[in-house]
Design a protein around this motif. Structure first.
Motif, PDB file in Angstrom:
ATOM      1  N   LEU A  95      63.078   7.104 -24.329  1.00  0.00           N
ATOM      2  CA  LEU A  95      62.721   6.409 -23.089  1.00  0.00           C
ATOM      3  C   LEU A  95      61.689   5.316 -23.354  1.00  0.00           C
ATOM      4  O   LEU A  95      61.729   4.251 -22.744  1.00  0.00           O
ATOM      5  N   GLY A  96      60.745   5.597 -24.259  1.00  0.00           N
ATOM      6  CA  GLY A  96      59.723   4.597 -24.581  1.00  0.00           C
ATOM      7  C   GLY A  96      60.326   3.344 -25.183  1.00  0.00           C
ATOM      8  O   GLY A  96      59.982   2.222 -24.798  1.00  0.00           O
ATOM      9  N   ILE A  97      61.256   3.525 -26.119  1.00  0.00           N
ATOM     10  CA  ILE A  97      61.918   2.379 -26.739  1.00  0.00           C
ATOM     11  C   ILE A  97      62.779   1.644 -25.709  1.00  0.00           C
ATOM     12  O   ILE A  97      62.756   0.410 -25.625  1.00  0.00           O
ATOM     13  N   ALA A  98      63.545   2.397 -24.916  1.00  0.00           N
ATOM     14  CA  ALA A  98      64.432   1.774 -23.926  1.00  0.00           C
ATOM     15  C   ALA A  98      63.652   0.909 -22.942  1.00  0.00           C
ATOM     16  O   ALA A  98      64.058  -0.224 -22.637  1.00  0.00           O
ATOM     17  N   TYR A  99      62.545   1.424 -22.458  1.00  0.00           N
ATOM     18  CA  TYR A  99      61.785   0.695 -21.444  1.00  0.00           C
ATOM     19  C   TYR A  99      60.849  -0.354 -22.039  1.00  0.00           C
ATOM     20  O   TYR A  99      60.320  -1.198 -21.308  1.00  0.00           O
TER      21      TYR A  99
END
Length: 217
Positions: A95-99
């Motif tokens: 989620l951190g990378i995606a956002y």
């Protein structure tokens, strides 16, 4: 209605365990996306063509991969490459990378909204690029990006439910497990929705506050 409140009292403690994991995933991925997004944004506005191209390419690639695919890759594929992550670690990282891509675009827009004259004035008195960013640009950009940053936080809270696809027992998965074992789908998922609303509404009000403050400037 009486049956709903009875089920709510029974299932609430179990669902609260899911709420805790939902908050952990949201906060962890929010911090990671903020750091990575700021790095991508700084590379993008650095004025160095190679860094700007790398940043733009990374952002486009990240935005083009669905979150669920990224989670699957981190959790199921990385062990084949010798890197084993727990479900919680993979969820936060994914989620951190995606956002981070969306954060980067928010930060870049905030930085580019600052009057170029201020940057030129800072550099004319001997400030380097990094010092100008740290003392002149970023403090003003923060106020500009707060409303969209708050919106990202709300979306991330809701998208934390995708961590259930890699067995993180957050709120959505806990609700699914209870519903599948009790067949009380309506009561369980109504309670899950109310719990998500309880977490989201304060953030929504906070974003509205920031938007009003930004509108007064």
């Amino acid at each position: 209605m009486k049956g709903f409140w009875h089920d709510a009292a029974e299932f609430f403690p179990i669902l609260m365990n899911g709420v805790v994991l939902t908050i952990v995933v949201t906060i962890g991925s929010l911090l990671l996306s903020t750091v990575l997004g700021l790095v991508w944004a700084m590379m993008r506005v650095s004025g160095i063509k190679a860094l700007s191209m790398i940043s733009a390419s990374l952002i486009n690639v990240i935005r083009g991969i669905p979150i669920i695919v990224l989670l699957f890759y981190l959790y199921f594929v990385m062990p084949d490459l010798g890197v084993t992550l727990s479900a919680l670690q993979a969820a936060i990282l994914g989620l951190g990378i995606a956002y981070s891509a969306y954060q980067a675009e928010n930060f870049r827009a905030g930085i580019e909204a600052i009057d170029k004259g201020q940057i030129e004035a800072a550099q004319s008195i001997g400030m380097g690029w990094w010092l100008t960013m740290r003392r002149v640009v970023l403090p003003q950009a923060v106020r500009i990006v707060l409303p969209p940053y708050g919106n990202v936080m709300i979306m991330m809270l809701k998208d934390s439910s995708q961590a259930s696809t890699i067995t993180v027992a957050e709120l959505a998965l806990q609700g699914k497990l209870i519903a599948s074992s009790t067949f009380k789908n309506t009561n369980v998922f109504t309670l899950v929705a109310l719990m998500y609303l309880t977490m989201s509404i304060p953030l929504i009000l906070l974003v509205r506050h920031f938007e009003k403050r930004a509108g007064k400037r």
